[in-house]
Motif scaffolding. Structure first.
Motif, PDB file in Angstrom:
ATOM      1  N   LYS A  82      -4.218  -5.680  -1.769  1.00 22.76           N
ATOM      2  CA  LYS A  82      -2.616  -5.102  -1.400  1.00 22.76           C
ATOM      3  C   LYS A  82      -2.135  -5.956  -0.327  1.00 22.76           C
ATOM      4  O   LYS A  82      -2.859  -6.717   0.514  1.00 22.76           O
ATOM      5  N   SER A 129      -4.453   3.372   5.373  1.00 20.86           N
ATOM      6  CA  SER A 129      -3.795   2.509   4.217  1.00 20.86           C
ATOM      7  C   SER A 129      -4.477   1.225   4.306  1.00 20.86           C
ATOM      8  O   SER A 129      -4.428   0.522   3.258  1.00 20.86           O
ATOM      9  N   THR A 169       0.800  -1.340  -0.174  1.00 23.28           N
ATOM     10  CA  THR A 169      -0.027   0.027   0.037  1.00 23.28           C
ATOM     11  C   THR A 169       1.004   1.282  -0.062  1.00 23.28           C
ATOM     12  O   THR A 169       1.986   1.339   0.781  1.00 23.28           O
ATOM     13  N   LYS A 179      -7.633   0.459   4.371  1.00 16.07           N
ATOM     14  CA  LYS A 179      -8.813   0.485   3.427  1.00 16.07           C
ATOM     15  C   LYS A 179      -8.554  -0.015   2.126  1.00 16.07           C
ATOM     16  O   LYS A 179      -9.526  -0.163   1.321  1.00 16.07           O
ATOM     17  N   GLU A 180      -7.377   0.027   1.786  1.00 16.40           N
ATOM     18  CA  GLU A 180      -6.878  -0.203   0.267  1.00 16.40           C
ATOM     19  C   GLU A 180      -7.161  -1.716  -0.102  1.00 16.40           C
ATOM     20  O   GLU A 180      -6.619  -2.547   1.016  1.00 16.40           O
ATOM     21  N   GLU A 181      -7.741  -1.965  -1.105  1.00  8.86           N
ATOM     22  CA  GLU A 181      -8.198  -3.416  -1.131  1.00  8.86           C
ATOM     23  C   GLU A 181      -7.064  -4.073  -2.216  1.00  8.86           C
ATOM     24  O   GLU A 181      -6.527  -3.553  -2.954  1.00  8.86           O
TER      25      GLU A 181
END
Length: 105
Positions: free
Chosen positions: A77, A71, A15, A73-75
């Protein structure tokens, strides 16, 4: 004899927020260390320079903690740097709060 080869069959990446958080945590540690160096060179009479470096390292660690937590929340990764940066910044932020409270009391 190798039993398993370590191949990575994934197009995932780290991420961006995790990498930024880790760099900010390292920058906070470096600025704090430089403040300690200045304080030793001045034999404890460093004053405003050391205080501003301490405040800078506290702000870097808090901002790094927020970016590191966001970070997650980034999918799709890898979250290794997110965990490392958030943990480092969180521990350092708590440490800096304790140092600031010792200066007040």
């Amino acid at each position: 004899m190798k039993l398993f080869n370590k191949y990575k069959f994934s197009d995932k990446s780290q991420t961006l927020g995790g990498m930024i958080s880790t760099v900010m945590g390292l920058a906070a540690l470096v600025s704090f260390g430089y403040g300690i160096y200045i304080a030793f060179q001045a034999k404890g009479n460093a004053g405003l320079e050391v205080g501003s470096l301490g405040l800078l390292s506290f702000m870097l660690s808090v901002i790094g903690l927020v970016i590191g937590l966001l970070s997650f929340k980034e999918e799709d990764k890898f979250y290794t740097f997110s965990r490392a940066g958030s943990l480092m910044c969180g521990i350092f932020a708590i440490f800096m709060i304790a140092v600031l409270m010792m200066g007040i009391v």
